[in-house]
Design an enzyme around this catalytic site. Structure first.
Site, mmCIF file in Angstrom:
data_model
loop_
_atom_site.group_PDB
_atom_site.id
_atom_site.type_symbol
_atom_site.label_atom_id
_atom_site.label_comp_id
_atom_site.label_asym_id
_atom_site.label_seq_id
_atom_site.Cartn_x
_atom_site.Cartn_y
_atom_site.Cartn_z
ATOM 1 N N THR A 31 -2.859 -7.076 -29.961
ATOM 2 C CA THR A 31 -4.212 -7.933 -30.506
ATOM 3 C C THR A 31 -5.237 -8.168 -29.632
ATOM 4 O O THR A 31 -5.087 -8.707 -28.587
ATOM 5 C CB THR A 31 -3.636 -9.399 -31.058
ATOM 6 O OG1 THR A 31 -2.207 -9.118 -31.697
ATOM 7 C CG2 THR A 31 -4.443 -10.288 -31.769
ATOM 8 N N LYS A 86 -6.184 -9.335 -38.332
ATOM 9 C CA LYS A 86 -5.170 -9.691 -37.436
ATOM 10 C C LYS A 86 -5.273 -11.195 -36.983
ATOM 11 O O LYS A 86 -4.180 -11.987 -37.322
ATOM 12 C CB LYS A 86 -5.021 -8.780 -36.322
ATOM 13 C CG LYS A 86 -3.939 -9.365 -35.161
ATOM 14 C CD LYS A 86 -2.589 -9.236 -35.877
ATOM 15 C CE LYS A 86 -1.723 -10.244 -34.825
ATOM 16 N NZ LYS A 86 -0.848 -9.682 -34.187
ATOM 17 N N ARG A 103 7.208 -9.775 -36.387
ATOM 18 C CA ARG A 103 7.841 -11.100 -35.758
ATOM 19 C C ARG A 103 8.918 -11.049 -34.839
ATOM 20 O O ARG A 103 9.885 -10.002 -35.323
ATOM 21 C CB ARG A 103 8.336 -11.913 -37.031
ATOM 22 C CG ARG A 103 7.257 -12.518 -37.877
ATOM 23 C CD ARG A 103 7.901 -13.282 -39.051
ATOM 24 N NE ARG A 103 8.371 -11.884 -39.940
ATOM 25 C CZ ARG A 103 9.100 -12.204 -41.118
ATOM 26 N NH1 ARG A 103 9.196 -13.261 -41.480
ATOM 27 N NH2 ARG A 103 9.539 -10.907 -41.589
ATOM 28 N N CYS A 140 2.110 -15.304 -29.581
ATOM 29 C CA CYS A 140 0.872 -14.982 -30.253
ATOM 30 C C CYS A 140 0.000 -16.165 -30.845
ATOM 31 O O CYS A 140 -1.193 -16.125 -30.675
ATOM 32 C CB CYS A 140 1.276 -13.860 -31.475
ATOM 33 S SG CYS A 140 1.928 -12.438 -31.018
HETATM 34 C C1 UDX Z 1 1.580 -7.584 -26.209
HETATM 35 C C2 UDX Z 1 0.318 -8.509 -26.298
HETATM 36 O O1 UDX Z 1 0.808 -9.756 -25.542
HETATM 37 C C3 UDX Z 1 0.108 -9.075 -27.783
HETATM 38 O O2 UDX Z 1 -1.146 -9.579 -27.686
HETATM 39 C C4 UDX Z 1 -0.055 -7.962 -28.773
HETATM 40 O O3 UDX Z 1 -0.352 -8.161 -29.907
HETATM 41 C C5 UDX Z 1 1.012 -6.830 -28.444
HETATM 42 O O4 UDX Z 1 1.251 -6.279 -27.022
HETATM 43 P P1 UDX Z 1 4.117 -7.988 -26.031
HETATM 44 O O5 UDX Z 1 4.894 -6.678 -26.634
HETATM 45 O O6 UDX Z 1 4.993 -9.016 -26.559
HETATM 46 O O7 UDX Z 1 2.828 -8.152 -26.671
HETATM 47 O O8 UDX Z 1 4.086 -7.938 -24.503
HETATM 48 P P2 UDX Z 1 5.162 -7.781 -23.298
HETATM 49 O O9 UDX Z 1 6.687 -7.948 -23.742
HETATM 50 O O10 UDX Z 1 4.411 -8.630 -22.318
HETATM 51 O O11 UDX Z 1 4.973 -6.230 -22.993
HETATM 52 C C6 UDX Z 1 4.085 -5.489 -22.551
HETATM 53 C C7 UDX Z 1 4.413 -4.358 -21.492
HETATM 54 O O12 UDX Z 1 3.349 -3.605 -20.998
HETATM 55 C C8 UDX Z 1 5.226 -4.735 -20.419
HETATM 56 O O13 UDX Z 1 6.460 -4.061 -20.324
HETATM 57 C C9 UDX Z 1 4.490 -4.404 -19.181
HETATM 58 O O14 UDX Z 1 5.137 -3.907 -17.921
HETATM 59 C C10 UDX Z 1 3.666 -3.224 -19.753
HETATM 60 N N1 UDX Z 1 2.403 -3.101 -19.091
HETATM 61 C C11 UDX Z 1 1.503 -4.139 -18.465
HETATM 62 C C12 UDX Z 1 2.079 -1.643 -18.867
HETATM 63 O O15 UDX Z 1 2.872 -0.806 -19.345
HETATM 64 N N2 UDX Z 1 0.841 -1.473 -18.265
HETATM 65 C C13 UDX Z 1 -0.125 -2.735 -17.916
HETATM 66 O O16 UDX Z 1 -1.172 -2.339 -17.349
HETATM 67 C C14 UDX Z 1 0.418 -4.071 -18.168
HETATM 68 C C1 UDX Z 2 3.884 -13.909 -35.208
HETATM 69 C C2 UDX Z 2 3.287 -13.477 -36.502
HETATM 70 O O1 UDX Z 2 4.007 -14.175 -37.577
HETATM 71 C C3 UDX Z 2 3.419 -11.859 -36.565
HETATM 72 O O2 UDX Z 2 2.774 -11.410 -37.703
HETATM 73 C C4 UDX Z 2 2.898 -10.957 -35.469
HETATM 74 O O3 UDX Z 2 1.388 -11.210 -35.577
HETATM 75 C C5 UDX Z 2 3.404 -11.621 -33.993
HETATM 76 O O4 UDX Z 2 2.978 -13.259 -34.113
HETATM 77 P P1 UDX Z 2 6.106 -14.395 -33.846
HETATM 78 O O5 UDX Z 2 5.338 -14.824 -32.847
HETATM 79 O O6 UDX Z 2 7.118 -13.480 -33.519
HETATM 80 O O7 UDX Z 2 5.112 -13.654 -34.810
HETATM 81 O O8 UDX Z 2 6.566 -15.835 -34.593
HETATM 82 P P2 UDX Z 2 6.746 -16.355 -36.043
HETATM 83 O O9 UDX Z 2 7.940 -15.922 -36.783
HETATM 84 O O10 UDX Z 2 5.359 -16.046 -36.573
HETATM 85 O O11 UDX Z 2 6.625 -18.137 -35.700
HETATM 86 C C6 UDX Z 2 5.687 -18.565 -34.890
HETATM 87 C C7 UDX Z 2 5.841 -20.004 -34.711
HETATM 88 O O12 UDX Z 2 5.985 -20.629 -35.774
HETATM 89 C C8 UDX Z 2 7.417 -20.181 -33.968
HETATM 90 O O13 UDX Z 2 7.305 -21.249 -32.998
HETATM 91 C C9 UDX Z 2 8.201 -20.747 -35.061
HETATM 92 O O14 UDX Z 2 9.524 -21.491 -35.012
HETATM 93 C C10 UDX Z 2 7.310 -21.421 -35.928
HETATM 94 N N1 UDX Z 2 7.545 -21.536 -37.311
HETATM 95 C C11 UDX Z 2 7.503 -20.349 -38.357
HETATM 96 C C12 UDX Z 2 7.682 -22.833 -37.897
HETATM 97 O O15 UDX Z 2 7.496 -23.962 -37.232
HETATM 98 N N2 UDX Z 2 7.873 -22.824 -39.124
HETATM 99 C C13 UDX Z 2 8.046 -21.936 -40.159
HETATM 100 O O16 UDX Z 2 8.089 -22.119 -41.263
HETATM 101 C C14 UDX Z 2 7.799 -20.692 -39.632
#
Ligand code: UDX
Ligand code: UDX
Length: 431
Positions: free
Chosen positions: A122, A200, A150, A256
């Site tokens: 994102t 997004k 999610r 997110c």
């Molecule tokens: C990330 C972002 O936080 C989110 O905003 C976006 O939508 C999707 O990518 P996430 O996959 O949850 O989400 O991140 P994270 O689980 O922290 O994984 C990132 C990975 O990238 C880690 O394994 C980290 O080691 C790696 N990384 C980070 C690289 O390979 N190169 C870099 O320069 C930095």
């Molecule tokens: C989110 C987006 O839903 C997904 O599309 C992607 O952009 C990544 O970010 P995620 O962060 O995995 O996914 O969690 P999500 O299931 O969306 O829940 C977010 C938060 O809302 C959590 O803390 C969850 O507990 C809360 N939630 C969700 C509620 O409190 N009530 C609900 O009915 C649904």
């Protein structure tokens, strides 16, 4: 079938890579973390994500899914390059693009001719241009293809999505990216990159707004004596409203929603629009943390002064081990700040490991490995995450081992009559 490099093998990158290999593509996943890569090469999954182990295992066996250290190593052979690195919130609320820029800089020299670089993370509106500038390659197109995954159901969300959004100025590149999803039955929408990036943010901010609205309605229900569960059921029958994302809770969180909602407010501000509505959405969420914490603090009555609270659930929702921006943690910080000790249990957060202290070094709770170990001698029990196992708590046993008979159910998980029959004071959210 195409060759795809995935840069960043976290929640988003690993799911994306494993699912693309399941669809038949040749995938190389890269990460800077050599230890993580070694675990993945051995088929070990470093995160809790339903169904991911099976897909990774399948990919490793078929040779369609490989793991390497370093972005350039993966990108030198691929046609598509998915950037899945973190975009954390910077100090001023805007997204920090440094990982994205680093990744782009690392691959620019090795990209084969006519490659397509895809922003999956994102990223703020206009980031495809930022990446294109860092790449400095006129033969390479940068496309936006945002994730809607999610945590906990990310594999299903990838393979059966509501839609696939592709943002590109170049129709041919958009068609090539769309072809990667040809085995998936979902509408594919092609638009310009700025609109894709906005879709997004607008989607996540809308869902966060929906939750703040529901939590505010829950507060209203408490004030007027309505039952929020019935209220949202009645609302959800209206197809314009829909049934999803109407569960009240202790506040919303995760890696997110908070950062994306703040980032969208900041994007609007930078563009000259004061999106005050979003600030209110964020404010309602802070108030929900405060209100939930207050219920827990108040549930420790004078007779049990000095006794601890048992907290069930630490992750930001059930089905994940992710502790980033967890509402449970926000609430517990407030409870601890009020001078109350907490013993916590979460099925995905192991006692004896440093998972919690690594992400939240400032949260001082005792972590135990069983809900009843948390409840033993407790003044009150708080359910903060909707793990299924909390639905099946043995209230006869809890009545025996707890010092007080108070329950705060911040996810409205329980049928109140069950604890009430055993003499517990039950408090939910909005009921
Ligand atoms: C990330 C972002 O936080 C989110 O905003 C976006 O939508 C999707 O990518 P996430 O996959 O949850 O989400 O991140 P994270 O689980 O922290 O994984 C990132 C990975 O990238 C880690 O394994 C980290 O080691 C790696 N990384 C980070 C690289 O390979 N190169 C870099 O320069 C930095
Ligand atoms: C989110 C987006 O839903 C997904 O599309 C992607 O952009 C990544 O970010 P995620 O962060 O995995 O996914 O969690 P999500 O299931 O969306 O829940 C977010 C938060 O809302 C959590 O803390 C969850 O507990 C809360 N939630 C969700 C509620 O409190 N009530 C609900 O009915 C649904």
């Amino acid at each position: 079938m195409a060759s795809i490099a995935i840069i960043g093998t976290g929640y988003v990158g690993l799911t994306t890579g494993a699912c693309f290999s399941h669809l038949g593509h040749d995938v190389i996943c890269a990460d800077v973390d050599a230890a993580k890569v070694a675990r993945l090469q051995a088929g070990e999954i470093p995160i809790v994500e339903k169904g991911l182990d099976r897909l990774v295992d399948e990919g490793i066996r078929s040779g369609k899914l490989r793991f390497v250290v370093g972005a350039a190593e993966a990108s030198k052979e691929a046609e598509f390059h998915y950037l899945c690195v973190p975009t954390p919130q910077g100090e001023d609320g805007a997204a920090d693009l440094s990982y994205l820029q680093t990744a782009a800089a690392q691959i620019s020299a090795v990209l084969p001719n006519n490659s397509v670089v895809v922003n999956k993370s994102t990223v703020p509106v206009g980031s495809t241009r930022v990446v294109a500038r860092v790449l400095g390659r006129s033969d390479v197109t940068v496309v936006s293809n945002p994730e809607f995954l999610r945590e906990g159901t990310a594999v299903a969300d990838f393979l059966q999505p509501d839609r696939v959004v592709i943002g590109s100025q170049d129709q041919e590149a958009a068609i090539r990216v769309a072809a990667l999803y040809s085995r998936i039955a979902a509408p594919i929408m092609v638009t310009d990159p700025v609109s894709a990036e906005t879709i997004k943010y607008a989607s996540n901010a809308f869902l966060a707004s929906k939750l703040s609205f529901v939590n505010a309605i829950a507060t209203l229900c408490e004030a007027v004596g309505a039952d929020v569960n019935d209220v949202v059921l009645g609302m959800g029958y209206d197809s314009r409203i829909g049934r999803e994302f109407l569960r009240p809770g202790p506040g919303w969180g995760g890696s997110c929603f908070p950062k994306d909602t703040r980032a969208l407010a900041r994007i609007a501000e930078d563009a000259g629009y004061d999106f005050r509505f979003l600030n209110e959405v964020l404010q309602v969420n802070e108030e929900q943390f405060d209100r939930t914490a207050r219920k827990i603090i108040d549930s420790v009555d004078a007779k049990q002064a000095g006794k601890h609270v048992a907290a069930l659930g630490l992750t930001f929702k059930a089905g994940t081990d992710d502790l980033r921006d967890s509402p449970s943690v926000e609430v517990l910080k407030r409870v601890v700040a009020a001078g109350i000790k907490v013993k916590a249990y979460d099925p995905a957060v192991l006692a004896g490991e440093n998972q919690l202290s690594r992400v939240h070094p400032d949260l001082v709770v005792e972590l135990v490995s069983d809900p009843y170990a948390a409840a033993e001698g407790a003044a009150s029990l708080a359910i903060l995450t909707e793990w299924d196992e909390f639905t099946w708590l043995d209230f006869d046993k809890l009545a025996e081992i707890m010092a007080g008979r108070n329950i705060v159910d911040a996810r409205n998980l329980l049928d109140p009559s069950i604890p009430q029959r055993r003499g517990f004071n039950y408090r939910g959210i909005g009921r």
